[in-house]
Write a protein that holds these residues in place. Sequence first.
Motif, short mmCIF file in Angstrom:
data_model
loop_
_atom_site.label_atom_id
_atom_site.label_comp_id
_atom_site.label_asym_id
_atom_site.label_seq_id
_atom_site.Cartn_x
_atom_site.Cartn_y
_atom_site.Cartn_z
N CYS A 1 54.29 -19.86 -24.80
CA CYS A 1 55.43 -20.04 -25.73
C CYS A 1 55.48 -21.67 -25.48
O CYS A 1 55.08 -22.19 -24.37
N CYS B 1 53.52 -18.84 -19.23
CA CYS B 1 53.67 -18.15 -20.64
C CYS B 1 53.09 -19.11 -21.88
O CYS B 1 53.13 -20.59 -21.37
N HIS C 1 60.58 -15.91 -20.88
CA HIS C 1 59.44 -14.75 -20.87
C HIS C 1 58.96 -14.71 -19.47
O HIS C 1 58.72 -13.35 -18.99
N CYS D 1 60.01 -20.11 -18.58
CA CYS D 1 60.73 -19.99 -19.59
C CYS D 1 61.07 -18.56 -19.54
O CYS D 1 60.86 -17.98 -18.46
ZN LIG Z 1 57.48 -18.01 -22.65
#
Ligand SMILES: [Zn+2]
Length: 472
Positions: free
Chosen positions: A420, A418, A431, A429
């Motif tokens: 982020c 991801c 997500h 994470c």
């Molecule tokens: Zn993420």
Amino acid sequence: MFQVVEELYEAGVKKPLQLNSALLNRGISGHSMKQLNNFLTRLKTKVQGPATISYLELEEWCSQHSIQPEEDDCAYVVHHDVSPTSGVHVIMSTKRLLANAAQSEVVHLDATYKLTWNGFPVIIAGVSDQARQFFPVVFGVMQAETSEEYGLLLNKMKTAVEEVSGKTFEPRIVVADCADAITTAISQVFPEAKRGHCWFHVKKAAETHLRRESKDMQAICKADIANLQLCYCQDQFDMAAQLALNKWRQLWPDSGFPAYFEDQYVARYGGWFEGFDLRAPSTNNGLESLNGSIKTNHTLRERLPVGRFVVAAQSMIRDWSRDLTGRRQFQDTPIADLAVMTKAHQYLQQEKVVVQVGEDSFFVRSGEELTLSNEQVDAYVQMVEGNPQSFDEFVDHRFSMWRVQDTGNRTEAMAMWCTCPEGLKKFVCKHSLAIGSLFGLIDFSDVARAMPVGRKRKRGRPTLARPALEHQ
Ligand SMILES: [Zn+2]
């Protein structure tokens, strides 16, 4: 004055500044700090004896400890070359540390946090795993910090790892500070490896250089550099770095900082952003904290006589090795701990819209916003991976949504990465886990078990809210 300094020194007042204020307290002045420092150096030699070591003594010890032991955790000398003509080169490890290293593709080496023994640099090289744990591999007392010496250390490390593991050792990346001597050594020993530059060092160097600038400029540049560090691929970094430089040059046309930053951390030492290697730590923090703990514990004091030094080093290396038999095991996939699993579980319940693009890309909005349209995703891709007009415009879009990329064909959640900040830095994470769970790759039963007692919960496994998955 010197008589008083000697008395104070023997009483335990050993630091120049402490000594100076003690002298002033006694009404003694008129000396310079330089005079005081010079006298202190002479005094130390007188008290501790000259910092000489016997080459013969060290060479004999090394020869005796050069045979590979039966026991996995017994430290032995992997390579040595000790003589008045060639200098000091002693490289030590254990079979377990070497075998462990063979599982890794990420090597760490550092020249900044210096440990020394009788003036010889003590250099530790190690590897890290997918849980971002650092594992020391070799401990070297070397003659100097030159490319030849680093090359020798890396070369002997490679040979020893290959000998013990029976596998070729070709790391994908070597992370170190920006020292050119290390770069040269890496290119000779591991020509295929990428040269990562420790982000922590880049940050510190940039901050030091910025100190001469206005507070405003310092704050803006620091924030921009931190955002630049989160670029997730090379093209993006190249583009965003130019935009940041343009921005700074427009705002502060007279400052030398943009030229300095471009020369150092864009052109020469550009391996410090997350996307340079998505599955390697961007800092040497693990190695540096090991160096720091050796320094603060005084495990290896600067002037230990040779006999005591090698014994202390041997027992320290044995302890590192034994660590690997306990909780600190090498992890070849990222670890989703209970904290991030819980966050992922809660995240799913928000029922955020996920937009799928192509086979393997999934987009979600950052922040509180739940909705996301195909047009917004289009605009994001245009901007962040295409052609933004300014650095600020790039940053606004970059952090407005997260992209989860599946590199494993729906086979494992840990193959999803991801964009982020947490995903880039920790390799896992909420997500990536949430998207993974949409394909049945994540089991949240441990999270359910760990929920606070007393909260009403249905019997059996909790049902998961499934975010709307929109194909584009
Ligand atoms: Zn993420």
